[in-house]
Design an enzyme around this catalytic site. Structure first.
Site, PDB file in Angstrom:
ATOM      1  CE  LYS A  13      -1.934  -0.970   3.959  1.00 26.88           C
ATOM      2  NZ  LYS A  13      -1.253  -2.240   4.269  1.00 26.88           N
ATOM      3  NE  ARG A  88      -4.410  -1.051   9.877  1.00 26.04           N
ATOM      4  CZ  ARG A  88      -3.372  -0.551   9.223  1.00 26.04           C
ATOM      5  NH1 ARG A  88      -3.398   0.663   8.738  1.00 26.04           N
ATOM      6  NH2 ARG A  88      -2.312  -1.288   9.053  1.00 26.04           N
ATOM      7  NE  ARG A 127       7.767  -2.766   6.216  1.00 28.38           N
ATOM      8  CZ  ARG A 127       6.455  -2.626   6.378  1.00 28.38           C
ATOM      9  NH1 ARG A 127       5.741  -2.024   5.445  1.00 28.38           N
ATOM     10  NH2 ARG A 127       5.872  -3.120   7.444  1.00 28.38           N
ATOM     11  NE  ARG A 160       6.368  -0.585  10.101  1.00 28.40           N
ATOM     12  CZ  ARG A 160       5.254  -0.555   9.362  1.00 28.40           C
ATOM     13  NH1 ARG A 160       5.260   0.061   8.184  1.00 28.40           N
ATOM     14  NH2 ARG A 160       4.171  -1.127   9.790  1.00 28.40           N
ATOM     15  NE  ARG A 171       1.885  -4.944  11.096  1.00 28.38           N
ATOM     16  CZ  ARG A 171       2.948  -4.686  10.352  1.00 28.38           C
ATOM     17  NH1 ARG A 171       4.133  -5.174  10.682  1.00 28.38           N
ATOM     18  NH2 ARG A 171       2.838  -3.944   9.275  1.00 28.38           N
TER      19      ARG A 171
END
Ligand code: AP5
Ligand code: MG
Length: 215
Positions: A13, A88, A127, A160, A171
């Site tokens: 996203k 969300r 990431r 992160r 998540r």
């Protein structure tokens, strides 16, 4: 142009929202980025949000909705925006609809970037993110020119806190329970469009551009 990016954590996203924002000269509004900036600055909002984020849980709706309504008042939103990570939950989507309807306004497209859960877990561990400018990279698929340094602003990249494998699984569970219902919500409104997010970022972006320029 008012667009919502939907999709699981790590679907891409943010990667796609940044490209859309640059192409159409509209702001990229990422609630996750706003929370991370607040955590970095040690604000009250950041302290509250961190408790939830580190566990892979959603931040309570009221904190998010107030924040986003304030953001819409900024002058850069006059020609639209691309929303990444908001709404969300169904209550957030309803709050957004209510605010837009008051101004005779509406979202044009909700674009679902579709990626299976197995691929998500691989992506997240690789990431690396820049907290300074919000750019994201991947150790294997989207590497930086200099390891650990942001290509855009030269600051150091981070892994992160919520990208640890066990938190990613949490998540994903939260996504399926609380966010996936938005796909039907926007389908019923006739504005849902889906793209295959397993393609490379450029192909995915070209497919999104085709959607927003088609009608
Ligand atoms: P947020 O920051 O929104 O996280 P998320 O939804 O979990 O999504 P990510 O940012 O992890 O993934 P992405 O889809 O943006 O993927 P990316 O482009 O980086 O939210 C974090 C937390 O904040 C939430 O868990 C919650 O606690 C809280 N929060 C935020 N908004 C909230 C709200 N509205 N309500 C309540 N709580 C809220 O890509 C992922 C990786 O894959 C990158 O490394 C990228 O380089 C790579 N990649 C991207 N595209 C491709 C591709 N096509 N092929 C290969 N690799 C790719
Ligand atoms: Mg993101």
């Amino acid at each position: 142009m008012k667009i919502i990016m939907l999709g699981a954590p790590g679907a891409g996203k943010g990667t796609q929202a940044k490209k859309l924002a640059a192409k159409y000269n509209i702001p990229h509004i990422s609630t996750g980025d706003i929370f991370r900036a607040n955590i970095k600055e040690g604000t009250e909002l950041g302290k509250k949000a961190k408790v939830y984020m580190d566990q892979g849980l959603l931040v309570p709706d009221e904190l998010v909705v107030d924040l986003i309504m304030d953001r819409f008042k900024q002058p850069d939103c006059v020609n639209g925006y691309v929303l990444d990570g908001f709404p969300r939950t169904i209550p957030q989507a309803k709050a957004l609809d209510e605010a837009l309807t008051k101004n005779n306004d509406a979202i044009e497209y909700a674009i679902d970037v579709d990626v299976p859960d197995e691929e998500i877990v691989n992506r997240m561990s690789g990431r690396r993110a820049c907290v300074a400018c919000g750019a994201t990279y991947h150790l294997v698929t989207i590497p930086t020119k200099v390891e650990g340094i942001c290509d855009v602003c030269g600051k150091e990249l981070i892994l992160r806190d919520d990208d640890k494998p066990e938190t990613v699984l949490k998540r994903l569970k939260v996504y399926h329970e609380q966010t996936q219902p938005l796909i039907d919500y926007y389908r019923e409104k006739g504005i849902l469009r889906s793209v295959d997010g397993t393609n490379d970022p450029t192909t995915t972006f070209n497919n999104i551009v085709k959607i927003v320029e088609a009608e």
